[in-house]
Design a protein around this motif. Sequence first.
Motif, PDB file in Angstrom:
ATOM      1  N   LEU A  71       2.233  81.925  17.223  1.00 55.21           N
ATOM      2  CA  LEU A  71       2.602  80.614  17.758  1.00 55.21           C
ATOM      3  C   LEU A  71       3.843  80.813  18.613  1.00 55.21           C
ATOM      4  CD1 LEU A  71       2.693  77.503  17.942  1.00 55.21           C
ATOM      5  CD2 LEU A  71       3.980  77.506  15.809  1.00 55.21           C
ATOM      6  N   ILE A  72       3.742  80.473  19.888  1.00 58.12           N
ATOM      7  CA  ILE A  72       4.876  80.531  20.799  1.00 58.12           C
ATOM      8  C   ILE A  72       5.398  79.111  20.975  1.00 58.12           C
ATOM      9  CG2 ILE A  72       5.638  81.058  23.143  1.00 58.12           C
ATOM     10  CD1 ILE A  72       3.469  83.226  23.240  1.00 58.12           C
ATOM     11  N   GLY A  73       6.627  78.891  20.567  1.00 61.11           N
ATOM     12  CA  GLY A  73       7.231  77.577  20.689  1.00 61.11           C
ATOM     13  C   GLY A  73       7.999  77.471  21.984  1.00 61.11           C
ATOM     14  N   GLY A  74       7.456  76.736  22.940  1.00 66.31           N
ATOM     15  CA  GLY A  74       8.058  76.558  24.248  1.00 66.31           C
ATOM     16  C   GLY A  74       7.359  77.399  25.298  1.00 66.31           C
ATOM     17  N   THR A  94      -1.234  80.679  20.404  1.00 65.28           N
ATOM     18  CA  THR A  94      -1.055  79.236  20.519  1.00 65.28           C
ATOM     19  C   THR A  94       0.326  78.951  21.091  1.00 65.28           C
ATOM     20  OG1 THR A  94      -2.506  78.802  18.629  1.00 65.28           O
ATOM     21  CG2 THR A  94      -0.981  77.039  19.263  1.00 65.28           C
ATOM     22  N   VAL A  95       0.373  78.117  22.115  1.00 71.54           N
ATOM     23  CA  VAL A  95       1.649  77.725  22.722  1.00 71.54           C
ATOM     24  C   VAL A  95       1.843  76.228  22.502  1.00 71.54           C
ATOM     25  CG1 VAL A  95       3.049  77.621  24.814  1.00 71.54           C
ATOM     26  CG2 VAL A  95       1.428  79.510  24.490  1.00 71.54           C
ATOM     27  N   VAL A  96       2.979  75.855  21.925  1.00 73.75           N
ATOM     28  CA  VAL A  96       3.314  74.451  21.719  1.00 73.75           C
ATOM     29  C   VAL A  96       4.410  74.070  22.716  1.00 73.75           C
ATOM     30  CG1 VAL A  96       4.218  72.729  20.113  1.00 73.75           C
ATOM     31  CG2 VAL A  96       2.667  74.512  19.289  1.00 73.75           C
ATOM     32  N   GLU A  97       4.111  73.103  23.571  1.00 72.99           N
ATOM     33  CA  GLU A  97       5.044  72.645  24.598  1.00 72.99           C
ATOM     34  C   GLU A  97       5.046  71.121  24.613  1.00 72.99           C
ATOM     35  OE1 GLU A  97       7.631  71.796  27.096  1.00 72.99           O
ATOM     36  OE2 GLU A  97       7.336  73.965  26.884  1.00 72.99           O
ATOM     37  N   ARG A  98       6.218  70.517  24.506  1.00 71.49           N
ATOM     38  CA  ARG A  98       6.276  69.058  24.403  1.00 71.49           C
ATOM     39  C   ARG A  98       6.335  68.351  25.745  1.00 71.49           C
ATOM     40  NH1 ARG A  98      12.306  67.760  21.959  1.00 71.49           N
ATOM     41  NH2 ARG A  98      13.528  68.190  23.839  1.00 71.49           N
ATOM     42  N   GLU A  99       6.677  69.065  26.812  1.00 76.18           N
ATOM     43  CA  GLU A  99       6.813  68.431  28.120  1.00 76.18           C
ATOM     44  C   GLU A  99       5.524  68.575  28.928  1.00 76.18           C
ATOM     45  OE1 GLU A  99       9.142  66.535  28.947  1.00 76.18           O
ATOM     46  OE2 GLU A  99      10.789  67.041  27.597  1.00 76.18           O
ATOM     47  N   HIS A 100       4.867  67.437  29.190  1.00 76.70           N
ATOM     48  CA  HIS A 100       3.629  67.464  29.969  1.00 76.70           C
ATOM     49  C   HIS A 100       3.885  68.050  31.355  1.00 76.70           C
ATOM     50  CE1 HIS A 100      -0.448  66.180  31.007  1.00 76.70           C
ATOM     51  NE2 HIS A 100       0.046  65.771  32.165  1.00 76.70           N
ATOM     52  N   ALA A 101       5.058  67.765  31.920  1.00 81.09           N
ATOM     53  CA  ALA A 101       5.381  68.270  33.252  1.00 81.09           C
ATOM     54  C   ALA A 101       5.360  69.793  33.292  1.00 81.09           C
ATOM     55  CB  ALA A 101       6.758  67.764  33.687  1.00 81.09           C
ATOM     56  N   VAL A 102       5.898  70.441  32.268  1.00 82.45           N
ATOM     57  CA  VAL A 102       5.932  71.906  32.238  1.00 82.45           C
ATOM     58  C   VAL A 102       4.513  72.463  32.211  1.00 82.45           C
ATOM     59  CG1 VAL A 102       6.653  73.923  30.899  1.00 82.45           C
ATOM     60  CG2 VAL A 102       8.216  71.983  31.179  1.00 82.45           C
ATOM     61  N   ILE A 103       3.645  71.856  31.416  1.00 87.29           N
ATOM     62  CA  ILE A 103       2.251  72.308  31.383  1.00 87.29           C
ATOM     63  C   ILE A 103       1.610  72.128  32.750  1.00 87.29           C
ATOM     64  CG2 ILE A 103      -0.017  71.910  30.329  1.00 87.29           C
ATOM     65  CD1 ILE A 103       1.481  70.998  27.796  1.00 87.29           C
ATOM     66  N   ALA A 129       2.805  69.064  22.240  1.00 85.18           N
ATOM     67  CA  ALA A 129       3.382  68.433  21.046  1.00 85.18           C
ATOM     68  C   ALA A 129       4.832  68.853  20.923  1.00 85.18           C
ATOM     69  CB  ALA A 129       2.610  68.841  19.794  1.00 85.18           C
ATOM     70  N   ASP A 130       5.602  68.066  20.201  1.00 76.71           N
ATOM     71  CA  ASP A 130       6.956  68.457  19.831  1.00 76.71           C
ATOM     72  C   ASP A 130       6.863  69.541  18.763  1.00 76.71           C
ATOM     73  OD1 ASP A 130       9.983  67.810  19.628  1.00 76.71           O
ATOM     74  OD2 ASP A 130       9.261  67.687  17.564  1.00 76.71           O
ATOM     75  N   LEU A 147       9.887  81.513  18.767  1.00 77.94           N
ATOM     76  CA  LEU A 147      10.430  80.206  19.136  1.00 77.94           C
ATOM     77  C   LEU A 147      11.501  80.345  20.214  1.00 77.94           C
ATOM     78  CD1 LEU A 147      10.724  78.579  15.592  1.00 77.94           C
ATOM     79  CD2 LEU A 147       8.716  78.852  17.075  1.00 77.94           C
ATOM     80  N   ASP A 148      11.304  79.596  21.299  1.00 75.75           N
ATOM     81  CA  ASP A 148      12.235  79.624  22.429  1.00 75.75           C
ATOM     82  C   ASP A 148      12.259  78.243  23.063  1.00 75.75           C
ATOM     83  OD1 ASP A 148      13.816  80.197  24.586  1.00 75.75           O
ATOM     84  OD2 ASP A 148      12.386  81.516  25.589  1.00 75.75           O
ATOM     85  N   ILE A 149      12.827  77.281  22.341  1.00 80.56           N
ATOM     86  CA  ILE A 149      12.852  75.903  22.841  1.00 80.56           C
ATOM     87  C   ILE A 149      14.263  75.426  23.156  1.00 80.56           C
ATOM     88  CG2 ILE A 149      10.740  75.294  21.610  1.00 80.56           C
ATOM     89  CD1 ILE A 149      12.534  73.716  19.628  1.00 80.56           C
ATOM     90  N   ASP A 150      15.266  76.233  22.844  1.00 76.60           N
ATOM     91  CA  ASP A 150      16.659  75.863  23.061  1.00 76.60           C
ATOM     92  C   ASP A 150      17.406  77.052  23.644  1.00 76.60           C
ATOM     93  OD1 ASP A 150      16.831  73.138  21.856  1.00 76.60           O
ATOM     94  OD2 ASP A 150      16.237  74.192  20.033  1.00 76.60           O
ATOM     95  N   ASN A 151      18.686  76.834  23.952  1.00 80.53           N
ATOM     96  CA  ASN A 151      19.542  77.957  24.330  1.00 80.53           C
ATOM     97  C   ASN A 151      20.057  78.700  23.101  1.00 80.53           C
ATOM     98  OD1 ASN A 151      19.489  77.927  27.198  1.00 80.53           O
ATOM     99  ND2 ASN A 151      20.708  76.065  27.165  1.00 80.53           N
TER     100      ASN A 151
END
Length: 228
Positions: A71-74, A94-103, A129-130, A147-151
Motif C-alpha cells: 500500500l503506497i500512501g500518497g 495499491t495507491v491511496v490518494e485523497r486529492e482527485h486533482a492529483v489523480i 480516499a483519505d 507512506l508519503d503523505i506529509d513532509n
Amino acid sequence: MPHPYDTYDTPEVLDRREGPHGEVVLRRHGELLQIIANGCFLMDTSDGRSERLLVDAAYDALDGRSDPSVLIGGLGVGFSLAHAAADTRWGQITVVEREHAVIDWHLDGPLSARTAQAFADPRTRIVEADLVTYINETSDTYDALCLDIDNGPGWTVTDDNDSLYSAAGLAGCARVLRRGGVLAVWSAQPSPEFEGSLWNAGFRRVRTEEVQVARGVPDVVHLAVRPG
C-alpha cells in the motif's frame, strides 16, 4: 551543473483546485513539476531517490517474501508508484490518494508521462480516499505500507494527518499489516521521537535510513516491522 531552479524566477501555475482538504496546485518551475498543498511545498520531480528508497527498503525488510502486496500512501508526482511497478517482485500495488486533482494530473495531465505505464499495470489499483480514514476502515491487509503523505511525522500537510503518527494511528497501521509486514514512512528530516513511537506501538527492527540531498538535511525513511 546548475540546479534546475537556478535559471527560472517565477513558477508557472498549470492547475489550481480547491479540494476537500484545501487548495492544491500543480506548478512548472523550469524543468520541474511541483505539487503545493495549502501553500506548503510537498514535492517535485527533481530527484526521487528517497521515494525509491521508501519502496526498496520496505521490500528488502520483507526478507524475500513472495509476491508481497504494498500500500503506497500518497501518489504525489508518482516516483514510488512507478518504481514499485517497475519491480516485478511486487504483487498487488495499491495507491491511496485523497486529492482527485492529483489523480487527474496523472491520468491525463502533465504527470501522465511519468506514470502511464504504472497506471496500466494490472497489479496497480488507485483508491481515492483519505489515508487515515482508509487505514481505519479497510478490511484489506498488506505486506508493506509505504507512506508519503506529509513532509514528515512532525510536519504534516493538514492537522488531521497528525493522528496517523499517534499511538492509535500506528495501531491502525499494524492492524492492516500482515505478520512480519513492514511499515515505511518518508520524512524530510530525522525524528528520534517517531522512532520511539514506533517501538512503543509494538513494532520491532525500527531503524532510519538517510538519503543525502543537494541542499539541507537528509531525507529519511523510517522503517519498522510488525512482529510475526
